[in-house]
Design a protein around this motif. Structure first.
Motif, short mmCIF file in Angstrom:
data_model
loop_
_atom_site.label_atom_id
_atom_site.label_comp_id
_atom_site.label_asym_id
_atom_site.label_seq_id
_atom_site.Cartn_x
_atom_site.Cartn_y
_atom_site.Cartn_z
N SER A 1 61.71 -8.32 37.93
CA SER A 1 61.14 -6.97 38.10
C SER A 1 62.13 -5.94 38.63
O SER A 1 61.73 -4.95 39.24
N ARG A 2 63.37 -6.18 38.39
CA ARG A 2 64.37 -5.22 38.87
C ARG A 2 65.28 -4.78 37.73
O ARG A 2 65.22 -5.31 36.62
N GLN A 3 66.11 -3.80 38.04
CA GLN A 3 66.99 -3.27 37.00
C GLN A 3 67.98 -4.32 36.52
O GLN A 3 68.44 -5.17 37.29
N MET A 4 68.31 -4.21 35.24
CA MET A 4 69.34 -5.07 34.68
C MET A 4 70.69 -4.46 35.05
O MET A 4 70.92 -3.27 34.85
N GLN B 1 69.42 -9.70 35.17
CA GLN B 1 68.18 -9.03 35.55
C GLN B 1 67.39 -9.88 36.53
O GLN B 1 66.75 -10.87 36.14
N MET C 1 67.62 -13.58 35.25
CA MET C 1 67.82 -13.80 33.83
C MET C 1 69.18 -13.21 33.48
O MET C 1 69.47 -12.06 33.85
N PHE D 1 71.87 -12.15 30.50
CA PHE D 1 71.99 -11.83 29.09
C PHE D 1 73.44 -11.60 28.72
O PHE D 1 74.16 -10.87 29.40
N LEU E 1 75.09 -4.77 35.18
CA LEU E 1 76.26 -5.36 34.57
C LEU E 1 76.96 -6.28 35.56
O LEU E 1 77.23 -5.90 36.69
N TYR F 1 75.04 -9.33 31.52
CA TYR F 1 74.11 -8.55 32.34
C TYR F 1 73.19 -9.53 33.07
O TYR F 1 72.87 -10.61 32.57
N GLY G 1 71.87 -11.64 23.40
CA GLY G 1 71.34 -12.98 23.20
C GLY G 1 69.93 -13.05 23.78
O GLY G 1 69.40 -12.07 24.30
N THR G 2 69.33 -14.23 23.71
CA THR G 2 67.96 -14.42 24.17
C THR G 2 67.84 -14.62 25.67
O THR G 2 66.74 -14.62 26.20
N GLY G 3 68.97 -14.77 26.34
CA GLY G 3 68.93 -14.87 27.79
C GLY G 3 68.89 -16.30 28.31
O GLY G 3 68.42 -17.22 27.63
#
Lengths: 118, 117
Positions: B42-45, B39, B89, B91, B47, B37, B108-110
């Motif tokens: 400030s926007r949608q995550m 992100q 970011m 993920f 796929l 994924y 995961g932590t990204g």
């Protein structure tokens, strides 16, 4: 098709106060999930609704968190009273409820609500 | 319980170059799904790409491809011809195939990817 919408985008509250986060899933999506990301850590699952029923709430941290999904549409996540460790980004996701390969049940995410507890 | 590890907190790539983001996971299950994924700030995550564990062929989506090594439990993401819009970011996530018709994701932590000119 509108995406998953979360309100507010950012909330700053003081310790001990109450905050309610809202999630509007994609229309027709019966599955609704809440996740949380604490700063620098992984995104963690909180709970899962199927329509208005809680399917899995194993990730809810404690009884200060209350999630509802009345009527199987939008959902709210209330934190009462808020503590410092509740700060983070709360994500909502939704997916269709359909048979077949699980890969088709893709979870669509909102932009998240950033919660800051001071 | 399953775990997902992303060992690169930050990565940087020059525009038009190729970058690979690493992801490893731990599971005792044989059937599962893996996802990347993205992100943007400030926007949608959204796929980026998904892989079914039973498929040996690596998934590809335009400039995005994965290197899925099931025995090594590794699932890296390669971004070719990087663009400024790829900055985000990223993920890595795991989902079991065993629990009914829908299942929670384990993340995961990204990895924060910067794209420079």
């Amino acid at each position: 098709e509108a995406g998953v919408t979360q309100f507010p985008s950012h909330s700053v509250i003081e310790k001990g106060q109450t905050v309610t986060l809202r999630c509007d899933p994609i229309s027709g999506h019966d599955n609704l999930y809440w996740y949380r990301r604490v700063m620098g850590k992984e995104i963690k699952f909180l709970l899962h609704f199927v329509k208005e029923s809680k399917q899995d709430e194993s990730g809810m941290p404690n009884n200060r968190f209350l999630a509802e999904r009345t009527g199987g549409t939008y959902s709210t996540l209330k934190v009462q009273p808020a503590e410092l460790e509740d700060s983070g980004v709360y994500f909502c996701a939704s997916s269709r409820l359909q048979p077949g390969p699980l890969a088709k049940n893709i979870q669509y995410f909102g932009a998240g609500t950033r919660l800051s507890v001071l | 319980a399953q775990t997902v590890t992303q060992s690169q907190p930050e990565m940087s790539v020059q525009e038009a170059e190729t970058v690979t983001l690493s992801c490893t996971y731990d599971t005792s299950e044989s059937d599962y799904y893996l996802f990347w994924y993205k992100q943007p700030p400030s926007r949608q995550m959204i796929l980026v790409i998904r892989q079914e564990a039973y498929k040996q062929q690596n998934a590809t989506e335009n400039r995005f491809s994965v290197n899925f090594q099931k025995a090594a439990k590794s699932f890296s993401l390669k971004i070719s011809d990087s663009q400024l819009g790829d900055a985000a970011m990223y993920f890595c996530a795991y989902r079991s195939a065993q629990t009914g018709t829908a299942s929670k994701l384990t993340f995961g932590t990204g990895t924060r990817l910067q794209v420079t000119l």
